[in-house]
Structure formats: C-alpha cells, structure tokens
Scaffold this active site. Sequence first.
Site, PDB file in Angstrom:
ATOM      1  N   ASP A   1      12.067  63.659  46.555  1.00  0.00           N
ATOM      2  CA  ASP A   1      12.392  62.231  46.628  1.00  0.00           C
ATOM      3  C   ASP A   1      11.801  61.697  47.929  1.00  0.00           C
ATOM      4  OD1 ASP A   1      15.564  60.355  46.512  1.00  0.00           O
ATOM      5  OD2 ASP A   1      13.496  59.719  46.860  1.00  0.00           O
TER       6      ASP A   1
ATOM      7  N   ASP B   1      11.244  58.279  50.110  1.00  0.00           N
ATOM      8  CA  ASP B   1      11.785  56.926  50.197  1.00  0.00           C
ATOM      9  C   ASP B   1      11.152  56.237  51.392  1.00  0.00           C
ATOM     10  OD1 ASP B   1      13.468  54.719  50.745  1.00  0.00           O
ATOM     11  OD2 ASP B   1      15.150  55.753  49.794  1.00  0.00           O
TER      12      ASP B   1
ATOM     13  N   GLU C   1      23.174  68.771  32.241  1.00  0.00           N
ATOM     14  CA  GLU C   1      24.062  67.685  32.642  1.00  0.00           C
ATOM     15  C   GLU C   1      23.310  66.371  32.713  1.00  0.00           C
ATOM     16  OE1 GLU C   1      25.629  67.812  36.619  1.00  0.00           O
ATOM     17  OE2 GLU C   1      26.711  65.930  36.330  1.00  0.00           O
TER      18      GLU C   1
END
Lengths: 453, 465
Positions: A140, A142, A72
């Site tokens: 991830d 941040d 995808e």
Amino acid sequence: MTREEVEGGRDEMEIDGCEQREANAIPEGFDANYLKIYYGKLFPHADIYKWMSYGNDGKHPGCDQSYFGRREFSFTLENDIYLRFQSFYGAYELENSIRENCPVKIDIGPVYSVDPAKRRAYAQTGDNVFTPVERELIFDIDITDYDDVRYCCSGADVCFACWPLMTIAIKVIDTSLRDDFGFNHILWVYSGRRGVHCWVCDGKARRLTNEQRGAIADYFRVYKGNENSHKKVSLTGHALHPFLARSYTEVLRNFFELKLLPSQNLFSTEERYEKILDMIHDESVKSELRGKWQENRRSTSKEDINVIRWEQLKILLQSGKQKGQGLRRGIEEIVFSYTYPRLDMEVSKHMNHLLKAPFCVHPKTGHVCVPIDPKKCEEFDPTTVPTLSKLLQELNMEGAKSEVENDWDKTSLGKSIRFFRTSFLQPLLKSCKEEIESSYKTKLQHSKNSINW
Amino acid sequence: MESARSHRKSIANDVVSTLPLYRSAPALEVRLEDFTLFAMDRLRVLKGISDGLSRGKKTEEMEQLAKDLWRANMRHPQASEVVNKDIISHFVLRLVYCRTEDLRKWFLPMETALFRYRFRHETAEAQRSLMAEFDLSYKAVSNSEFESVKDKLCQVARSIGMSLPTADAIFYKVPFEEVPELVAGRRVFIHKGHAYVASTQVVSLVATQFRSHLSKALILTNRKWTSTIREQEKDRLAPIVEALCTSYLGPDYSQPKGFSEISLKDIDDLVKSSFPLCMRHLFEKLREDHHLKHGGRMQLGLFLKGVGLKLDDAIAFWKAEFSQKVGAERFDKEYAYSIRHNYGREGKRTDYSPYSCQKIISSTPGAGDHHGCPYRHFSEENLRAALNKMGVDGRAVENVMDKVQNRHYQLACTLTFEAVHNSSCDSGINHPNQYFSDSQKILQSKDGKGISTLGNKKRVPLLFP
C-alpha cells in the site's frame, strides 16, 4: 434521482442529443443509490470470484472445493457499520450479498484454515486452529507519506506534479518483484484517491509466512524514521546493493533531476534548500553551499535555479568523496529521500491485514479503484479515472444497445475490466490450473509409491 | 558438463561437531536435581542473550557474549557430561516454554540466536558437517553460473563491507524464502526468486532451518504436555516446569496487581511524575495532535491498561482526544472497537500484554509514528530537549547520552529514572510498567502513605529440595 426519472430523461435525449443530456447529468460525487446500480450492472462479481478461487472452482479432482469459502471478505456499510469475517460458498452467494448489502467498501482478507464464519466453533487452544493459511503479498503506497517532500499538495490532495511519485514507486517495486523475487502475477490498483495498492498473487507469494513478508518489506525499505529522528535515508558502503543501484540509474535519478527538481522547486527558497542541506553530513560542504545560495538570491542565468544549485551540490559532494570523506553516498541519499517508494510496512507484514478490493468506488471521490498497467504507468492520470456518476451517465446513454453483451462494456469501465482479464486474470488462472494439476499428479504418484513397497 | 562446486562433501563425515541439533529427545536418565539445575543454567545463558539483544549489541559483540555466557554457565565437572547437559537442558526448557504462545515467542528466537552464535564459532569443517545434516550441498552454485553473476555478487559484498568473493568461493543458491533476514538486510543478491548466499552467510540458512524445526517441535511438545505429560507428572515435573519460567522472566503486567486503579483526573499528574519517556512522548503527542497512529495507540493503550486504567475510562480518555480530530461518531465506529480488542473483549478475546522494553526498542516507527524507544529512535537534539523537559539536566543528561551512544537504551532510561526520582534503581528498567510501578512506589513512600503492596517483583533463584 430514481431510475424512472433517468429513463424518462433518456427518451427526450434521443431526440435532442448529448447537449440535453448534460443538463440532466447525474451530479458528481457519491450516492448510495448509485452504488446499487453499480453493483447491479457494473461491478465485475464473476471476475472477482474467479480470481479469488485461484482455479479451485473447476471440476478437476485436485480442486479444493472449500477454498473460496475460507476467504474472508469484509463489508463496510453506510453509517460505518463493519461486517467482518464474511464468507461465501460460491459466486452466486458473493454477488447476492454484495447487491443486498450494498457496501460502501469491500475489503479482502486472507484465506483461513477454516470457514471464517465458523471461527468461534474452533476454540482458541494453544494451537490456534483458526489461522490464515494463504494471503496475497500486498503493498500500500499512500502519497500522504510523502508530505514532507512535496510542496504542491498535502494531505489527501494529488496533482499532476506529485502523482508521478506514485508512478515511479510502481516502476521500482514492480521491476523488483519480477526480476528479483521472480513473481509474475502482479496487479496494481488505483486506491481511488491518493495512492496505489499492489496484489502479488503467485502461489509462492500467497503462502509466504509473516516473517517472509516482513523480510520483503524490509528489503524494500530505505526511508526510515519520522519527525522525531534525524536520519531518514542512510546509504553507506562502497557500492549500492544491485537493487538500489538499478532503481537509481533506471528510474530515480532521472526522475529527480528532470521532473521533481523543477516541478517542486526544491531549491528555490531558503526553507526548501535548508531541508536538503540538512541531509548532508559534511559540514564544510554544507556551509560552502549555504554561503553561495544566501548571496545569490536571484538567478543571473536563464537556467532553472533548482538545476543550477543541484549541480553545485553534486560537484562539491563528489569532490568531497575523493578526499576520503567516508562511505556516505550523499547524492544518492538526497535523491532517494525525495523519490524512493515509501511503503506502509504494517500492511505487507501480516497475513490477516485487510485490503480494499479492486473495482470498489471510493466514497470521497467517487472514483472507481481501477487497475493500473505497470508497463504504461506514466500514462495513468488519476483525474481521468471513471467516477460512479460518469459511469451511470454512460450507462444511460448506451442503454438501449443490445449488441453489447456486458453492461460494463457500454462504459469507460470496460477498458479496465478487459485489461484486468487479459493481463492479469487469465494468465493467473492458467498458471493456477497447471499448479493444481501438477500437484495432484504428484500426490497420486506418492500414494502409488507408498503402495508399491 | 560442469561439476558442482561443492566437492568437499566427503571430508565432512570425519568431523564431529559438538553442536547438537536437538532433533530428538535423548534416551537418558536424569536426576531430578539436574533436571532443574541444568535448565536454570541454560536459562541464564538465554536471558543474557535476551538482555544483550535489547541493548542493540552488534553481532560480533553478541557472539562473544554468547561464548562467555556459555562458558560461565554450561560447564560440568565431568567433561563427558557437557554435551548431555547441553541436550538435557534444551529439552527441559522445551517443556517449560512450549506451553503458551508468549513463552514460545520468547524461547524460539533466543534458542535460535544461541544456535547461530555457537555455529559461527565452530570450525569450517564442523560447519560443513552440520550443513550436510541440513542437506545444503546440492544447492551450490556451478562455476559458469558464478561467472555470470560475479559482478552482482561483488557489488553486494561491497555494499555491506564484506570481502569480495574469490574465484573459489562457494555460493549457495536457495529460494529467497529460506534466508529472510539476509533478504531483509539486503545482504544477498536475489534473482528470479533465488538468493545467492555466501559461505560466510550460511549460518542464516542453517539458523532458519533450525528455527523452523524447533517451532514445529514446540507445538508438538505442547500437545503432548497438555494431553498426557502434565497429568502424569502432576506431582513431580509439573510444579518444577511451571515455576521455572514465571520466576525468571518477571511479571508481564497484563493484570495490574496490588494497585488502586488510576482515574482519568489523575492522569496528567501521573504522566509528569511516573511515566517513562516513551509513554510521556506518546501522551503529549496525543494531547497535541488529538490522534496517534496504530503503533502508538497499541504501545500507549496497553501501557495504560497495565497501569490500571479500566476499559470504560480508557474509552472515555481516547474518545475525548480523538473526537477533537475525527469526531465522536467516527471514534465510536473506527477506534472504540480496537480499544475493547486490547482489553480482550472482542475478536479472539486475547488479553494482550503491555509491551516490554525489548519489544519497544526493536520496533520500527515510520513516517508519522511516535512509538518506539526515544533513547533509540530520537535524534540527539530531540532527546536532549525531551530530557530537559522531564527535569533532567547537566551532568545527568550527559550520562544518559553516553549510554545512548553505546546503545544501552534501557540503562539510559534507568539513569533518567534515577535523576527524576533522585533515588537509585538497582534492578534496571526493562518494562515501562515497571518504571511506572517503581516510580509510584517511591512517590508513595515519600508521601508517607506507605509502600503499596506490590509484592516482591525481583527475580529470585529457585531452590528445590
């Protein structure tokens, strides 16, 4: 600014030199038209295709021709229009679609059991036929998750004082992924503004279940809680787990004492040192330190006040331990609170989580999401990462040269793409081919065995 | 040449464990009556385990609890029939709980937990014989390798308060994927993808295998059920199977029944009068920050759906808050989709159920999150302050805090409910929507509007002819 204008300007520039160019410079920031050029000349479509194929784009009979088509992609267009469940048969289709749609952001999702474009045809029976089957292990990090421990910036800002938090996060996690978990094909990418992403691409990693991903994320999790709870880092026991101990002695302790302490002035005001005192469990130690620091407003020695106070704290905490204070590892708890990586758990735990593709351009900063070399991550400076406008300028300047094969090589993006290929893509593809060949051989062997009975 | 450290494999064959692995369905004849009764007895055990887990009981307590539950429910007048009851009840429940994703999601961890606690109570020899069934012996660590990693193994033991490995301790080297919970808890040394598992931790390995086998078996059973058995057993087993689970777990609140829908103008009053603390906190934070992170949006959003907030009202509600922070346009583009998704109008079109207390308690809110269970996730002072705001004070607060300290989070919420409504709650709180509906029931009866037709939501043991 249209292409014609740009080219016109170039003729003048060849005579007048760089100074003239500055005057006609492409303005900073982000512009959809620039994106079109970026996708036309600079974005490494073929490399992304090769990566996402994981060796299945070859002619070997063991290759799964459907593999790439089951991946995808998601495009975010201008005006926040999302196109999810995009899939492509091959490199040409991928590149074409990107150039046509000119997405502001490209996300990569999992490889599904069937082509995502056809998912509706597979009815949602109890068995759930449309389901992710492979997905890189992703992380991830941040910097906004560190807002409670950095005083220089907050929110989306990043500066040279707090960016190093990302650097040490990379060091801690990368070492563990390789040494503890045995992964080899790891790509670290700058997220374009305020953080980093990690893609673990080994076959073993791609085939991990959600539960296993959650387990790895929990293994990495030390900082727990939020503004509603108290205890954020809780380290008990007579020793630290080898992973935490290694992270502490090799990376975190020195970073805390030598870099963070002075650059963030962690003890310089009452508000700041109270935050640290809050983490101490021994009331007598707390009040003793508080007493010392409240009196001693101005430092009488030449040494940095943060260093002095930290030393005082350490001495008291260490002596407290000998009194049979308990199993709290107070000093480590403070160091970990400020420096240990804070991962977004949800991103890593689910196979269907989308993540931004490398080499996208961040719409707010114009920076390209370039790979970071974990071996040299201290040298990475987010402020010098190429921006869209800078790249286009560079393209214009080098335009006429024909000896350079690829357009991106004429720009500062070249370095990043070459790094991507040599350090990551080529070793990965080599290992994929080997895996495909060996599993094909095994399959043949099995079918031979079943016949020879 | 080093010899493998597991030289005790030969003894294992002599010991027979009474802990079945449920590898294949038994070729037994079962009376219809036993079919149901055995299953219900086992279900009581599983439900007891489920309750214990949602109270955050520690492993040692859980092991004792499982033992007690098993002894209380799984006896049989004929000693020879005890094992059969065990096996039959398991397979009947497989039939009952294979049929939907939600059912499987509950059954699988409960059966695995039960297996794990029972495994721990087996003798060392019995455990080894079970392990042999899982073919673990070949992964034992050799003497020389043990020496090379001994320091690290000791370090791990010290970090988790386990006794230090002795010279003849057996360790197993397995791919880390096979012991996810040991990895998650940092309870093993991992190197180059392999985890070094102590023999006392082997239960983890075995449990993972058990679980994965059962998971696959449930899928297969479901297929068989849907394709052949359900039709064949239309008049005999099917009605029993269908009734067995719904009666036991209580309503899931995905379809609000018997309620007038709530409207937006009522919502602020309802928060104060009838929301449990977890939802009240989320609601207040939403009003304050005009934003909630994903976990909070899910927990509160699904709760509101269960309470009767219609999709359009939900969108208007969230939009009114979020647009103050991110703007109406961005709300429409980024957040409206997921609200519709929760109501089953997008994507897979699953109609998601509001979270139960157990699910909420076991969540892990991180930085910037406000979801989870306040009784578990709040610091003491924050919790006291929140309770005071709800109007709970004095003796009542102390009682609540006492429950919290003993990790009885749902009991703490029940006490809060009782203090706020000045009336008792005998069934205890195990779902935020239950808190809401029970609260409304009391308030409406006080108002003289009469008790709303909610139907009987209490659990009733089934009686079969």
